[in-house]
Design a protein around this motif. Structure first.
Motif, mmCIF file in Angstrom:
data_model
loop_
_atom_site.group_PDB
_atom_site.id
_atom_site.type_symbol
_atom_site.label_atom_id
_atom_site.label_comp_id
_atom_site.label_asym_id
_atom_site.label_seq_id
_atom_site.Cartn_x
_atom_site.Cartn_y
_atom_site.Cartn_z
ATOM 1 N N ASN A 157 35.949 9.806 35.495
ATOM 2 C CA ASN A 157 35.081 9.034 34.632
ATOM 3 C C ASN A 157 33.682 9.651 34.661
ATOM 4 O O ASN A 157 32.964 9.536 35.640
ATOM 5 N N ASP A 158 33.303 10.327 33.578
ATOM 6 C CA ASP A 158 32.026 11.014 33.547
ATOM 7 C C ASP A 158 30.846 10.055 33.623
ATOM 8 O O ASP A 158 29.796 10.382 34.169
ATOM 9 N N SER A 159 31.007 8.837 33.075
ATOM 10 C CA SER A 159 29.892 7.892 33.069
ATOM 11 C C SER A 159 29.512 7.478 34.480
ATOM 12 O O SER A 159 28.363 7.120 34.747
ATOM 13 N N LEU A 160 30.470 7.524 35.401
ATOM 14 C CA LEU A 160 30.184 7.194 36.794
ATOM 15 C C LEU A 160 29.191 8.197 37.379
ATOM 16 O O LEU A 160 28.231 7.829 38.045
ATOM 17 N N MET A 161 29.418 9.466 37.140
ATOM 18 C CA MET A 161 28.542 10.512 37.661
ATOM 19 C C MET A 161 27.149 10.422 37.034
ATOM 20 O O MET A 161 26.147 10.711 37.683
ATOM 21 N N ARG A 162 27.069 10.032 35.772
ATOM 22 C CA ARG A 162 25.776 9.947 35.096
ATOM 23 C C ARG A 162 24.934 8.786 35.601
ATOM 24 O O ARG A 162 23.715 8.853 35.597
ATOM 25 N N ILE A 167 27.835 8.331 44.218
ATOM 26 C CA ILE A 167 29.222 7.874 44.110
ATOM 27 C C ILE A 167 30.042 8.983 43.463
ATOM 28 O O ILE A 167 29.650 9.545 42.441
ATOM 29 N N VAL A 168 31.189 9.293 44.075
ATOM 30 C CA VAL A 168 32.080 10.308 43.511
ATOM 31 C C VAL A 168 33.492 9.760 43.472
ATOM 32 O O VAL A 168 33.826 8.786 44.157
ATOM 33 N N LYS A 169 34.333 10.394 42.657
ATOM 34 C CA LYS A 169 35.750 10.062 42.607
ATOM 35 C C LYS A 169 36.528 11.115 43.386
ATOM 36 O O LYS A 169 36.401 12.314 43.127
ATOM 37 N N ALA A 170 37.308 10.673 44.353
ATOM 38 C CA ALA A 170 38.126 11.600 45.137
ATOM 39 C C ALA A 170 39.308 12.069 44.304
ATOM 40 O O ALA A 170 39.611 11.522 43.237
ATOM 41 N N ASP A 172 42.401 11.676 44.791
ATOM 42 C CA ASP A 172 43.445 10.662 44.643
ATOM 43 C C ASP A 172 42.980 9.469 43.822
ATOM 44 O O ASP A 172 43.686 8.473 43.714
ATOM 45 N N GLY A 173 41.772 9.536 43.259
ATOM 46 C CA GLY A 173 41.311 8.485 42.370
ATOM 47 C C GLY A 173 40.444 7.432 43.017
ATOM 48 O O GLY A 173 39.819 6.633 42.320
ATOM 49 N N GLN A 174 40.365 7.389 44.355
ATOM 50 C CA GLN A 174 39.584 6.343 44.992
ATOM 51 C C GLN A 174 38.086 6.628 44.889
ATOM 52 O O GLN A 174 37.657 7.768 44.721
ATOM 53 N N LEU A 175 37.300 5.581 44.980
ATOM 54 C CA LEU A 175 35.858 5.669 44.874
ATOM 55 C C LEU A 175 35.268 5.961 46.251
ATOM 56 O O LEU A 175 35.635 5.318 47.240
ATOM 57 N N VAL A 176 34.343 6.929 46.316
ATOM 58 C CA VAL A 176 33.761 7.329 47.595
ATOM 59 C C VAL A 176 32.240 7.313 47.479
ATOM 60 O O VAL A 176 31.665 7.951 46.581
ATOM 61 N N TYR A 177 31.596 6.578 48.402
ATOM 62 C CA TYR A 177 30.140 6.558 48.469
ATOM 63 C C TYR A 177 29.669 7.603 49.470
ATOM 64 O O TYR A 177 30.217 7.738 50.563
ATOM 65 N N GLN A 178 28.629 8.333 49.102
ATOM 66 C CA GLN A 178 28.044 9.332 49.989
ATOM 67 C C GLN A 178 26.784 8.739 50.609
ATOM 68 O O GLN A 178 25.832 8.386 49.912
ATOM 69 N N GLN A 179 26.784 8.641 51.931
ATOM 70 C CA GLN A 179 25.647 8.048 52.645
ATOM 71 C C GLN A 179 24.481 9.010 52.638
ATOM 72 O O GLN A 179 24.573 10.131 53.129
ATOM 73 N N SER A 180 23.347 8.575 52.067
ATOM 74 C CA SER A 180 22.182 9.449 51.984
ATOM 75 C C SER A 180 21.350 9.425 53.253
ATOM 76 O O SER A 180 20.630 10.369 53.552
ATOM 77 N N GLN A 200 41.089 1.413 45.540
ATOM 78 C CA GLN A 200 40.655 1.793 46.880
ATOM 79 C C GLN A 200 39.238 2.334 46.813
ATOM 80 O O GLN A 200 38.851 2.978 45.835
ATOM 81 N N ILE A 201 38.499 2.085 47.903
ATOM 82 C CA ILE A 201 37.109 2.522 47.952
ATOM 83 C C ILE A 201 36.750 2.899 49.385
ATOM 84 O O ILE A 201 37.266 2.301 50.343
ATOM 85 N N ILE A 202 35.883 3.898 49.519
ATOM 86 C CA ILE A 202 35.310 4.249 50.816
ATOM 87 C C ILE A 202 33.831 3.911 50.752
ATOM 88 O O ILE A 202 33.079 4.493 49.963
ATOM 89 N N LEU A 203 33.397 2.954 51.573
ATOM 90 C CA LEU A 203 32.018 2.487 51.564
ATOM 91 C C LEU A 203 31.089 3.532 52.177
ATOM 92 O O LEU A 203 31.541 4.485 52.820
ATOM 93 N N PRO A 204 29.777 3.347 52.034
ATOM 94 C CA PRO A 204 28.826 4.351 52.527
ATOM 95 C C PRO A 204 28.943 4.646 54.023
ATOM 96 O O PRO A 204 28.591 5.748 54.454
ATOM 97 N N ASP A 205 29.424 3.693 54.828
ATOM 98 C CA ASP A 205 29.547 3.917 56.278
ATOM 99 C C ASP A 205 30.876 4.556 56.657
ATOM 100 O O ASP A 205 31.138 4.810 57.826
ATOM 101 N N GLY A 206 31.740 4.826 55.670
ATOM 102 C CA GLY A 206 33.055 5.393 55.942
ATOM 103 C C GLY A 206 34.165 4.374 56.030
ATOM 104 O O GLY A 206 35.341 4.733 56.175
#
Length: 401
Positions: A157-162, A167-170, A172-180, A200-206
């Motif tokens: 989903n390009d709109s997610l990146m914009r 937030i990125v898409k792995a 396998d399709g799950q949502l992954v937050y990158q902890q800054s 499925q989602i991976i929160l910022p803390d993993g």
């Protein structure tokens, strides 16, 4: 050891073919089970039966979860209940045979009892197939802190990146937050699955979160600088919490709060269910009712236990871990469950309305079936147990005696 003359190889092959095509008569089923029983003690017969089975066409691999469920189902057959429990070596051998035998037939049969399981009924509802409904899929809606909503599916989903830099898409399709790691003004995101969806989602803390259908979680986009990692949940979710002793993790529902440091657990808190259930798989959690602090009741769980909140009363029960968490692995597992409870799960996953005619039998069911079957295959297995039928009209299922 049984010699070749004591078992008919041609007959065993014939029984296997009848079994996997679900056309085996009751008497032949008994004969096959006799061979299975004998194979527990005879390594030659065991090896031959495995060889025959492996020659059968198999469309998908057999999972460990399916093996465990089917092993328990076969052992509950009345033909074996009088036998003493096998020792560990026998268990391992019988486990393998059970897994092979029931790959196609028994995995899809919801067993109320032994009687009539393999009999096809002419009255099976023809309109179930005509008006079939596919299973749910990977989908959800992400609402960012700025109010922007993004439709989530397994596809990119390009709109997610914009709209979000962390937030990125792995793959396998799950949502992954990158902890800054940067302290910022706390912004909250929400992910909501519709009826007929999961995600499925991976929160910022993993922390990993599996969200079941018709569920919602609200969480901060970053945990940096916060005293604790607090999220809100409605519906059902399975958590694998990343360990952080300095920053406890809490799950808040309408009726209770679950406090953890690092653990695996499942929480079910649907508005249309009378109970809120917290099932602990690994680690330790404290479950507290949401009420006045002076009257607050809390319980600490150990793995294999379940906190059940009903009518304001919080109790601990022994948990069936497979049944509680099977949904995230793609299965329905029912253990002594009422038809009404089962149909509520089907309603959420297939996004259907369920209605009941009068005089529905009060039966309880046990069994396992894939969540990725069309609804016709699910309902057909219930009809095989006798006493209940279904009519499908659009997205409405009517349950009839």
């Amino acid at each position: 050891m049984t010699s070749e003359k004591n078992f008919n190889k041609s007959r065993i092959r014939q029984l296997f073919v009848a079994y996997v095509t679900n056309s085996i008569p009751h008497t032949d089923y008994n004969e096959l089970m006799d061979y299975v029983q004998e194979a527990r003690r005879d390594t030659e017969l065991h090896a031959f039966m495995e060889q025959v089975w492996n020659a059968q066409p198999i469309t998908q691999p057999f999972t460990e979860l399916e093996s465990k469920v089917l092993y328990q189902q076969i052992l509950s057959d009345k033909r074996f209940t009088a036998n003493p429990k096998p020792t560990i070596p026998v268990y391992r051998m019988w486990y393998g045979i059970a897994a092979s035998l029931v790959l196609i037939s028994l995995i899809a049969i919801l067993m109320l009892n032994y009687r009539g399981v393999f009999k096809e009924k002419e009255f099976l509802s023809k309109n179930i197939i005509k008006n079939d409904i596919p299973p749910g899929t990977q989908k959800a809606v992400l609402t960012l802190g700025n109010g922007i909503q993004v439709e989530l599916t397994a596809a990119g989903n390009d709109s997610l990146m914009r709209n979000s830099e962390n937030i990125v898409k792995a793959a396998d399709g799950q949502l992954v937050y990158q902890q800054s790691g940067k302290t910022r003004v706390t912004s909250y995101n929400t992910i909501e699955t519709p009826r007929g969806g999961q995600y499925q989602i991976i929160l910022p803390d993993g922390t990993k979160v599996w969200l079941n259908s018709s569920s919602r979680i609200k969480y901060p986009e970053s945990f940096a600088g916060l005293h604790k990692r607090a999220i809100e949940l409605s519906g059902e979710a399975y958590f694998e919490v990343a360990h952080n002793r300095k920053q406890p993790f809490t799950v808040n529902t309408d009726n209770q709060t679950v406090e953890v440091l690092g653990t695996h657990f499942n929480v079910t808190s649907y508005a249309n269910e009378n109970e809120t259930r917290t099932t602990l798989v690994e680690g330790s959690v404290k479950v507290s009712k949401n009420q006045d602090k002076d009257q607050q009741q809390s319980l600490t769980l150990i793995p294999g236990q379940q906190a059940v909140l009903t009518g304001g009363i919080l109790n601990i029960e022994k948990a069936d871990l497979e049944a509680a968490t099977a949904w995230k692995d793609g299965y329905f597992i029912f253990k002594d469950e009422s038809l009404q409870s089962i149909m509520r799960k089907i309603s959420r996953w297939y996004d259907v309305e369920v209605t009941y005619s009068k005089n529905i039998p009060d039966k309880r069911y046990e069994g396992s079936i894939s969540r990725f079957k069309n609804v016709s295959e699910i309902l057909r297995k219930f009809e095989l147990t006798e006493g209940v039928h279904f009519k499908v009209e659009g997205r409405r299922i009517t349950v009839m005696p």
